[in-house]
Write a protein that holds these residues in place. Structure first.
Motif, PDB file in Angstrom:
ATOM      1  N   THR A 222       0.842  -1.188   0.000  1.00 60.76           N
ATOM      2  CA  THR A 222       0.000   0.000   0.000  1.00 60.76           C
ATOM      3  C   THR A 222       0.878   1.238   0.000  1.00 60.76           C
ATOM      4  O   THR A 222       2.108   1.154   0.016  1.00 60.76           O
TER       5      THR A 222
ATOM      6  N   ILE B 220      -4.908   4.182  -0.999  1.00 56.80           N
ATOM      7  CA  ILE B 220      -4.812   2.765  -1.354  1.00 56.80           C
ATOM      8  C   ILE B 220      -5.456   2.524  -2.715  1.00 56.80           C
ATOM      9  O   ILE B 220      -4.935   1.767  -3.538  1.00 56.80           O
TER      10      ILE B 220
ATOM     11  N   ASN C 143      -3.418   0.994  -5.978  1.00 52.97           N
ATOM     12  CA  ASN C 143      -3.790  -0.256  -6.650  1.00 52.97           C
ATOM     13  C   ASN C 143      -4.010  -0.051  -8.150  1.00 52.97           C
ATOM     14  O   ASN C 143      -3.598  -0.879  -8.969  1.00 52.97           O
TER      15      ASN C 143
ATOM     16  N   LEU D 143      -6.349  -4.394   0.612  1.00 50.95           N
ATOM     17  CA  LEU D 143      -4.959  -4.828   0.577  1.00 50.95           C
ATOM     18  C   LEU D 143      -4.847  -6.166  -0.136  1.00 50.95           C
ATOM     19  O   LEU D 143      -5.826  -6.926  -0.221  1.00 50.95           O
TER      20      LEU D 143
END
Length: 363
Positions: free
Chosen positions: A193, A223, A227, A271
């Protein structure tokens, strides 16, 4: 079966700590800069009249040419005197710009919406992100830029808490310990992250994902964009060094603390699976072992407690050593007690059917 689970949890915890010690003790350096490019610092501010000047003073102390820094502040519908405080400070600083955010951009909401607007105003190829209650270190820009390679789109520094209260110091150790575990995983090349209070995004990587306005809303916008950038094929770097150590103000009350942590726990749902497993197993150390304690001896109970305390303390000591920090010896024991109590409180609160309150908004 229960005994097997217990042995697995203990073994996994010890293995993780030993791996962490090996990786944290490796010397890692960012490359020296061959040039000093212009950069943008983006700050979302909502009701920060008492904190934002501290942030600005740290920016003014950066060891980087002033004429190569533009600072963009987004006033996110503050209901206090944030805008007046900012305007008074930047009136004679042409490289600072403050705008009031009153419209939504695409999918973005809350902080992500502010940052989406600021990115449209940025005129450089490097977006540095920090929060209004953060004081960044003087060599922050060089250290973060030094981690960039052609394929790296996201660089993340390290953040902890400053404060004189015992609760503040435990929060500080908590941040450094958790981010140390994250660093261990990042050091073996697995993405985990980033942190929106200490982050660098390459402009090209940001635009490749269409910016915050093209990403589905998340209460943990950092986050989410991390991603998406990695899905586009970009690489990442996490830097656990003093040169990137930013200082945040602590959660002052239990209510602030549990809402902050619930927000983070909500973000942990995004996550990678392997990181979620690590945190779950780590958090389950005592909950899983408590039933076992009822059927074993006091000596066995003490041994299990001592095993975790020793290895955890060694790991935390090495995290602090890498940042050239120290704490009194008894803090290692107190930190373990803090973890036990905070884990119980946060797990219970996380599953309560109440919304997360953050910056006066409910999510």
């Amino acid at each position: 079966m229960i005994v097997s689970v217990i042995y697995f949890i203990v073994f996994f915890f010890v293995f993780l700590v030993l791996l962490g010690l090996q990786l944290l003790n490796r010397k890692r350096y960012t490359s020296p800069l061959s040039e000093q490019p212009r950069i943008s610092i983006l700050i979302a501010a909502r009701n920060e009249e008492h904190t934002i000047l501290r942030c600005f003073k740290a920016i003014e102390s950066l060891n980087y040419p002033k004429d190569k820094i533009e600072v963009l502040i987004g006033d996110d519908a503050s209901t206090d005197n944030t805008r007046a405080v900012v305007d008074a400070y930047i009136k004679d600083k042409p490289n600072y710009t403050c705008v009031t955010i009153s419209e939504y951009m695409g999918e973005a909401r809350g902080k992500a919406n502010v940052l989406a607007h600021l990115a449209k105003l940025a005129t450089t190829d490097y977006y540095f992100y920090t929060d209004a209650d953060i004081a960044v270190p003087e060599n922050w820009i060089q250290a973060m830029l030094g981690a960039l390679t052609e394929k790296v789109g996201v660089v993340t520094g390290i953040t902890t808490i400053t404060g004189n209260r015992f609760f503040d110091k435990m929060q500080a150790l908590d941040w450094l310990y958790a981010l140390g575990l994250v660093q261990v995983v990042a050091d073996i090349g697995l993405p985990v992250t980033t942190m929106g209070n200490n982050m660098l995004l390459r402009r090209q990587a940001y635009e490749d994902v269409g910016g915050f306005e093209s990403i589905k809303f998340s209460i943990t916008e950092d986050i989410a964009i991390f991603n998406e950038i990695l899905r586009k094929g970009w690489d990442f770097r996490n830097i656990y060094t003093r040169s990137t150590l930013a200082l945040s103000l602590p959660a002052r009350t239990l209510d602030q603390y549990i809402n902050q942590r619930k927000r983070w726990m909500s973000g942990s749902m995004h996550l990678p699976v392997y990181m979620a497993v690590i945190f779950i197993i780590h958090s389950a150390y005592y909950p899983v072992l408590i039933p076992f304690f009822l059927y074993t001896s006091v000596a066995a109970m003490g041994g299990i407690f001592a095993l975790k305390l020793i290895f955890q303390s060694i790991f935390l000591y090495n995290c602090l050593l890498r940042l050239r920090l120290t704490v009194p010896l008894h803090y290692y024991l107190l930190f373990e007690l803090y973890l036990v109590l905070s884990t119980i409180i946060l797990v219970i609160y996380f599953f309560l059917p109440v919304k997360t309150t953050w910056k006066g908004r409910k999510y």
